[in-house]
Enzyme design. Structure first.
Site, short mmCIF file in Angstrom:
data_model
loop_
_atom_site.label_atom_id
_atom_site.label_comp_id
_atom_site.label_asym_id
_atom_site.label_seq_id
_atom_site.Cartn_x
_atom_site.Cartn_y
_atom_site.Cartn_z
N HIS A 260 0.83 -1.20 0.00
CA HIS A 260 0.00 0.00 0.00
C HIS A 260 0.87 1.27 0.00
O HIS A 260 0.76 2.11 -0.89
CB HIS A 260 -0.93 -0.02 1.22
CG HIS A 260 -1.86 1.16 1.30
ND1 HIS A 260 -3.15 1.10 0.85
CD2 HIS A 260 -1.69 2.43 1.75
CE1 HIS A 260 -3.73 2.29 1.02
NE2 HIS A 260 -2.86 3.11 1.59
N GLU A 261 1.74 1.36 0.98
CA GLU A 261 2.59 2.56 1.08
C GLU A 261 3.54 2.62 -0.12
O GLU A 261 3.87 3.70 -0.61
CB GLU A 261 3.38 2.59 2.40
CG GLU A 261 2.53 2.54 3.68
CD GLU A 261 1.45 3.60 3.78
OE1 GLU A 261 1.62 4.70 3.22
OE2 GLU A 261 0.40 3.32 4.42
N GLU A 290 -4.96 7.51 -3.09
CA GLU A 290 -5.45 6.22 -2.61
C GLU A 290 -5.67 5.26 -3.78
O GLU A 290 -5.56 4.04 -3.62
CB GLU A 290 -6.74 6.39 -1.81
CG GLU A 290 -6.51 6.87 -0.39
CD GLU A 290 -5.64 5.94 0.45
OE1 GLU A 290 -5.88 4.72 0.44
OE2 GLU A 290 -4.70 6.43 1.09
ZN ZN Z 1 -3.19 5.22 1.84
#
Ligand code: ZN
Length: 495
Positions: A260-261, A290
């Protein structure tokens, strides 16, 4: 043509932000315990300097000069002025006293929230939330008295998006996901024993570094550290830092945090160098950001084809997985189970946690819901959408920090990210063919190259709606996400 004085002015602002970013990063990672006071003092000084520069007569003069001039300025100057003007509009009519009171309230409320969450004390937090809603209404009025309050608040995180638009998108999504989750719930629940074990920090760190290399995170322009909650920070494109956390009994938590990061970071590292030192060396919006982190975490990271070429390597690093088949691994990382806590939710039910928060916070600002009824409204919607009801406030209305920090309008950007991501997937596949085939052949670089060309390299020159229109040829639309979920989960659960 560029505007030399404006460019120098932005460079100075950028340098202050650069220093703030590194101090902020250090505060959450490697700082010795007694360093906090000095760090916080430096951050306060620097942030008030940036505030002053964002609202100064000098900057206002440059903005007006560029807008009124007959000179044809370059894309970077025009784009920067558009963004600077947006920031300036946010604060120009706000009385200084109000601004100071508001910042003080959010700081106090976050503090109270922390204790309230620990003690399950909704009543203790309620008056603060009431005050936060009131002050946010006032804040929205100072920014733009003509627009609905919620839309003004939303603008801070997803410029150009409205509450009505999101409501339409989310209603379509909800109507499709709730029955899908229902159908999945009726299936026999499987236990995935292979995930149990003890996973040393060294082992997890090695897996994190391996995965970051594999997905294309550039270590010459970024680094990985540890913090309590994973995050991404830094100065794009040359210094983008991410963190993860290592939980001894659960190796998955760090693996998916890193993906994710890592997605956030690859976005920032791929911003075109021509934006360096300007306000455009940044992501377009929270939703677009996102969309990229979730692309790597879910669309890529929870796809069996992603793991196919590297699963043996992973088993070599995370040795307790050596007896777990890829099929079991794949099913385990895609297990759907309605639960109480947003940050622990699976890919599918996560959206319902967000839709619930969006609906509630919007109702707080349209007068349909009073803060005193929020807790019951939360329970009702949890039951209706997820079929589970929290027994404590810590697992319910008090679980997230966002509202305590005055961040109303932030939550929807997570699910918007899912919607945008599926739109990008569809557009990418039209050009490059099936993502699963690319992943299976280890051609993840081709996927990143497409994202870079259409999204990453533009920085914040374009709004999210513009990026989507240009890369997907349509408006924002939930259909590709719904299609993706149905295809994936019907196959997984034999529906
Ligand atoms: Zn995020």
């Amino acid at each position: 043509m560029e505007h030399k004085a404006l460019k120098d002015y932005m460079r100075k602002m950028n340098d202050f932000e650069h220093a703030m970013t590194l101090i902020g990063w250090d505060l959450k990672t490697g700082m010795p315990p007694r360093g906090a006071d000095g760090h916080i003092s430096a951050l306060t000084t620097l942030s008030s300097e940036i505030f002053r520069m964002t609202t100064s007569e000098e900057l206002k003069g440059y903005i007006e000069e560029v807008k009124a001039s007959k000179t044809i300025y370059d894309e970077i100057t025009i784009g920067s002025v558009r963004k600077l003007e947006r920031n300036y509009e946010q604060i120009k009519n706000m009385p200084e006293k109000f601004y100071v009171d508001y910042v003080e309230l959010t700081a106090k409320a976050e503090h109270v929230w922390e204790a309230a969450k620990q003690n399950n004390d909704w009543k203790g937090f309620e008056p603060y939330l009431e005050e936060l809603v009131k002050m946010s209404e006032e804040r929205a009025y100072y920014i733009n008295p003509q627009k609905p309050v919620y839309d003004v608040l939303l603008d801070e995180y997803e410029p150009g998006m409205t509450g009505n638009e999101i409501d339409t998108l989310f209603t379509t999504l909800k109507n499709s996901i709730v029955p899908l989750v229902e159908a999945i719930k009726e299936q026999k629940r499987e236990e995935y024993r292979g995930f149990k074990g003890t996973f040393s920090k060294e082992m997890q760190k090695e897996a994190a570094e391996y995965l970051l290399d594999y997905i294309g995170f550039n270590k010459l322009a970024g680094r990985l550290d540890e913090s309590e909650h994973p995050f991404t920070t830094g100065k794009a494109p040359d210094d983008v830092r991410i963190t993860t956390h290592y939980i001894e009994e659960d190796a998955m938590s760090s693996i998916f945090s890193v993906l994710h990061e890592g997605g956030h970071a690859i976005y920032e590292q791929n911003i075109h160098p021509r934006f360096k030192g300007t306000v455009l060396a940044d992501g377009s919006s929270m939703g677009i950001h996102e969309s990229q982190s979730r692309f790597y975490e879910n669309i890529i990271g929870r796809n069996k084809a992603f793991w196919l070429p590297i699963y043996k390597d992973l088993q070599g690093i995370i040795t307790p997985y050596k007896n777990m088949s890829l099929e079991e691994f794949y099913r385990g990382i895609n297990k759907v189970e309605p639960s109480l806590i947003r940050v622990e939710a699976d890919e599918l039910t996560y959206n319902l946690h967000i839709i619930l928060r969006f609906e509630l916070e919007r109702e707080l600002f349209t007068g349909q819901l009073a803060v005193k009824d929020l807790r019951e409204a939360w329970q009702d919607k949890m039951k209706k959408y997820l079929g589970v009801v929290p027994q404590t406030d810590a697992e319910g209305v008090l679980q997230d920090v966002h509202w305590a920090g005055g961040c109303f309008g932030y939550f929807p950007t997570y699910a918007l990210g899912n919607i945008y991501g599926a739109q990008f997937k569809k557009a990418l596949e039209k050009e490059k063919g099936d993502i699963s085939t690319l992943l299976m052949e280890g051609k993840i670089g081709e996927i990143t190259a497409w994202l870079k060309e259409h999204i990453h390299q533009c920085g914040s020159l374009k709004l999210s709606q513009e990026i989507i229109a240009e890369s997907c040829g349509t408006g924002v639309n939930a259909a590709p996400l719904i299609e993706y979920y149905h295809q994936k989960y019907r196959a997984l659960y034999n529906l």
